[in-house]
Design an enzyme around this catalytic site. Structure first.
Site, short mmCIF file in Angstrom:
data_model
loop_
_atom_site.label_atom_id
_atom_site.label_comp_id
_atom_site.label_asym_id
_atom_site.label_seq_id
_atom_site.Cartn_x
_atom_site.Cartn_y
_atom_site.Cartn_z
N HIS A 1 6.49 7.60 -27.80
CA HIS A 1 5.48 8.47 -27.21
C HIS A 1 5.64 9.91 -27.70
O HIS A 1 4.67 10.55 -28.13
CB HIS A 1 5.59 8.40 -25.68
CG HIS A 1 4.67 9.33 -24.96
ND1 HIS A 1 3.30 9.19 -24.97
CD2 HIS A 1 4.94 10.43 -24.21
CE1 HIS A 1 2.76 10.16 -24.26
NE2 HIS A 1 3.72 10.94 -23.77
N HIS B 1 -2.34 9.49 -28.26
CA HIS B 1 -2.74 8.17 -27.76
C HIS B 1 -3.41 7.35 -28.86
O HIS B 1 -3.24 6.13 -28.92
CB HIS B 1 -3.70 8.31 -26.58
CG HIS B 1 -3.03 8.70 -25.30
ND1 HIS B 1 -3.69 8.77 -24.09
CD2 HIS B 1 -1.74 9.03 -25.04
CE1 HIS B 1 -2.84 9.15 -23.16
NE2 HIS B 1 -1.66 9.32 -23.71
N HIS C 1 -1.78 14.86 -26.48
CA HIS C 1 -1.75 13.47 -26.02
C HIS C 1 -2.99 12.68 -26.41
O HIS C 1 -2.90 11.48 -26.61
CB HIS C 1 -1.56 13.43 -24.50
CG HIS C 1 -0.15 13.71 -24.06
ND1 HIS C 1 0.51 14.88 -24.39
CD2 HIS C 1 0.75 12.97 -23.35
CE1 HIS C 1 1.74 14.85 -23.88
NE2 HIS C 1 1.91 13.72 -23.25
N GLU D 1 8.14 17.00 -25.91
CA GLU D 1 7.54 17.47 -24.65
C GLU D 1 8.08 18.85 -24.27
O GLU D 1 7.37 19.67 -23.69
CB GLU D 1 7.79 16.47 -23.52
CG GLU D 1 7.14 15.10 -23.72
CD GLU D 1 5.63 15.07 -23.41
OE1 GLU D 1 5.10 16.04 -22.86
OE2 GLU D 1 4.99 14.04 -23.75
N ARG E 1 -3.91 20.93 -14.65
CA ARG E 1 -2.90 19.93 -14.99
C ARG E 1 -3.23 19.22 -16.30
O ARG E 1 -2.34 18.75 -17.01
CB ARG E 1 -2.74 18.91 -13.86
CG ARG E 1 -1.67 17.89 -14.16
CD ARG E 1 -1.21 17.10 -12.95
NE ARG E 1 -0.17 16.16 -13.36
CZ ARG E 1 0.51 15.39 -12.54
NH1 ARG E 1 0.26 15.45 -11.25
NH2 ARG E 1 1.42 14.57 -12.98
N ARG F 1 0.81 -1.23 0.00
CA ARG F 1 0.00 0.00 0.00
C ARG F 1 0.83 1.27 0.00
O ARG F 1 0.39 2.32 0.44
CB ARG F 1 -0.99 0.03 1.16
CG ARG F 1 -1.98 -1.13 1.14
CD ARG F 1 -3.17 -0.90 2.05
NE ARG F 1 -3.94 -2.13 2.20
CZ ARG F 1 -3.74 -2.99 3.17
NH1 ARG F 1 -2.83 -2.76 4.09
NH2 ARG F 1 -4.46 -4.09 3.23
N LYS G 1 2.62 11.06 -11.57
CA LYS G 1 1.75 10.14 -12.33
C LYS G 1 2.51 8.85 -12.55
O LYS G 1 3.61 8.85 -13.13
CB LYS G 1 1.38 10.73 -13.68
CG LYS G 1 0.24 11.70 -13.63
CD LYS G 1 -0.24 11.95 -15.06
CE LYS G 1 -1.35 12.96 -15.08
NZ LYS G 1 -1.80 13.22 -16.46
N ASN H 1 -1.47 17.63 -21.06
CA ASN H 1 -1.72 16.54 -22.00
C ASN H 1 -1.95 17.04 -23.42
O ASN H 1 -2.45 16.30 -24.27
CB ASN H 1 -2.93 15.72 -21.54
CG ASN H 1 -2.64 14.98 -20.25
OD1 ASN H 1 -1.55 14.47 -20.06
ND2 ASN H 1 -3.62 14.96 -19.36
N GLU I 1 -5.02 16.42 -11.22
CA GLU I 1 -5.55 16.70 -12.55
C GLU I 1 -7.06 16.85 -12.57
O GLU I 1 -7.76 16.17 -13.33
CB GLU I 1 -5.10 15.61 -13.54
CG GLU I 1 -5.29 16.05 -14.98
CD GLU I 1 -4.61 15.14 -15.98
OE1 GLU I 1 -3.43 14.83 -15.79
OE2 GLU I 1 -5.27 14.73 -16.94
N LYS J 1 6.25 22.42 -14.97
CA LYS J 1 5.43 21.29 -14.53
C LYS J 1 5.20 21.32 -13.02
O LYS J 1 4.09 21.06 -12.55
CB LYS J 1 6.07 19.96 -14.94
CG LYS J 1 5.19 18.78 -14.59
CD LYS J 1 5.35 17.61 -15.49
CE LYS J 1 4.31 16.55 -15.16
NZ LYS J 1 4.50 15.33 -15.93
#
Lengths: 367, 367
Positions: free
Chosen positions: A271, A258, A254, A191, A247, A127, A149, A251, A243, A233
């Site tokens: 990517h 994706h 993205h 990026e 935030r 955990r 993330k 993306n 997010e 960032k």
């Protein structure tokens, strides 16, 4: 002596942590270990890396840490196609094999895939245990190693499984970029360019001047760019860690990207390459709405080209692309929302556009 | 009209949420849905349940929620042996199949295994979505549905993979206990007795009087006991959500119990049964140290027996048991730490005991 650039601090709900931007710790046996050791609270360390990075930087780090800690290593295969549950299970198995417990610190030594997986394993083992990021690609230095993330891909969608989990520190050593393939350096530049497009037109101008030096591996210039990107960032993450708002703007490109990555199969397009082509699609939609001029879109295309990045998406059937977008995390109650540019240096998350314009943008690359 | 007991509120770092303790919502078609609907923020719902609970309570809940939400169902096999990655993947697949997104609310309808797995799936799907607990066993009503511990087992250790993730609300309906097998009711009583042993000797006295009524399914008495236990746990969780201190005391009997469960194979001993035998081992060690009297240990054995719980661990080789303890999350830098009783109603986490005494306790049940 290595040249130390200034570092910075990321503020998050759980804790603050430093990003140290430096040079030459990776090749001097002890100095990388010296940087990270103060952030290891227990006595157990698991270094997670991949088959490409291990021969370059693993043994120096492992040997130096072994003087102070019980160190084990988990070497995973290299590539986005291995960013899956099987790899996470390999990390769990390594932790269990040595009876590692809550005191363990995981160290991610590698690019974004290693960082994301190691972070998710750290978030979910017992955990939650500590972890440290040592990003060795430009992409991970400016993006994935900052902000917490973590995650893996699901067969039907990228980064669908994961957690927000913050590292104890990030060590970004510019000299690791010397061993990075040129194609991956370019992917990282996508990026870097993204930050300019969504947040700061002046940085875009800076990049137009300095991109050649970065591509020639001028470490001081690279360090300056990485620091700026991490600061952008960190500012965003401090405002909106999970997010729910601003935030999401990070993306940019993205959602389109994706689609490319999922359709082509993970690992075929990098990517950053998919994001580059995706940013240009998002810019084209912004232009069709009337927010960008044709000249501004051309300026974006120019800098992407200067960075040796693709500016054209592969042929994907428009309906397939729309379906793949339906799986994106930024869909809110069924309506596709996209990050678009109101102007150069200013992004917005919006669903306020004519669906026909989106179809037009997608069908430009369609079969 | 159902009799509503008072509810209570759990305070956590992320948010506060209510535990509603009630009766007869499960058999009145609409009232369970009415209770949970205000805590569903989006339009998508995935109910996760198992093959045993589904025929009892699923259709009423599903039908009533369908009036307001897009409802899908994931029915898993029943049992601790299915608390694993394969089941979590079934939940992910169900979420992906319907393009569910960050707005989805997962509802855990079942016992602790369903609750822990649904919670972990909620914690990790898209880096975290909402979930609601409807615990249908006594064990989950008093323990696992409160406090945000979620997770699955690793082949080498129980609950090794997971997250802290808080639900939006907990609905504990006492009437679901009418369909609970007697053996599982007893297993739940082990955790009820645990609260008395570690926190409140007066509650132990109350239980000695009221256990027969609880076992005869007096819902008002059961509701009172559940409320007390949830209050104890909510108080502890508010102080120490991530188990860096006092929360560890809730694991009284669990380190010994985990040895039994792991050694016997998940699903052969019920969790509560293993905890019961484990609590008596912990009490015996406490007595050997000189903290409890022989009479107090006998009193503990008596109430466990009254609840039809096992008081003797199965034969396990002592070294095997010690090795299995080495995997427990409460090991700190190699030294086994245990939760022991300073007195009835007062537990401590300690490594300050003669290892020989632990060996003696373990070898009493040894081959």
């Amino acid at each position: 002596m290595p040249l130390f650039h200034d570092g910075l601090t990321v503020h998050t709900q759980s804790h603050d942590y430093p990003i140290v931007i430096t040079e030459n710790t990776a090749i001097d046996n002890n100095s990388m270990a010296k940087q990270v050791a103060p952030y290891i609270s227990g006595r157990q360390v698991l270094i997670v890396t991949n088959e490409t990075v291990a021969p370059l930087y693993l043994s120096a780090l492992e040997e130096a840490l072994t003087e102070q800690f019980t160190v084990r290593v988990c070497v995973l295969p290299d590539g986005e196609q291995y960013k899956n549950q099987a790899s996470i299970n390999q990390i769990y198995d390594a932790l269990m094999a040595d009876h590692f417990n809550r005191d363990v610190t995981l160290i991610a030594l590698g690019g974004g895939v290693i960082g994301d997986m190691t972070g998710f394993a750290a978030a979910s083992f017992m955990r939650g245990v500590n972890f440290i990021q040592i990003p060795t690609t430009l992409l991970s230095q400016v993006d994935s190693s900052v902000g917490g993330k973590t995650g893996i891909n699901h067969p039907q969608g990228k980064n669908m499984i994961g957690a927000f989990w913050q590292p104890q520190m990030v060590l970004a050593d510019m000299s690791t970029l010397k061993t990075l393939p040129a194609r991956e350096l370019s992917a990282g530049l996508a990026e870097v360019i993204k930050y300019a497009l969504i947040m700061d037109e002046a940085f875009l101008t800076w990049l137009e001047e300095n991109l050649p030096a970065m591509m020639a591996l001028d470490l001081a210039v690279l360090g300056e760019a990485v620091k700026r990107c991490c600061q952008y960032k960190a500012d965003v993450v401090a405002q909106d860690e999970r997010e729910s708002g601003v935030r999401a703007l990070l993306n940019f490109g993205h959602t389109f990207g994706h689609v490319i990555e999922t359709h082509q199969g993970y690992g075929n397009w990098l990517h950053g390459e998919a994001v580059a082509a995706g940013m240009l699609q998002a810019a084209e939609l912004s232009q069709k709405i009337g927010w960008l001029t044709v000249e501004e879109v051309a300026r974006i295309k120019r800098i992407l080209t200067l960075a040796n990045l693709p500016t054209t998406a592969p042929p994907i059937d428009t309906q397939t692309a729309l379906n793949l977008m339906g799986h994106d995390k930024k869909v809110k109650q069924g309506q596709i929302r996209l990050i678009l540019l109101k102007s150069l240096g200013k992004a917005v998350l919006t669903d306020d556009f004519d669906a026909q314009l989106l179809t037009e943008v997608l069908s430009q690359q369609s079969v």
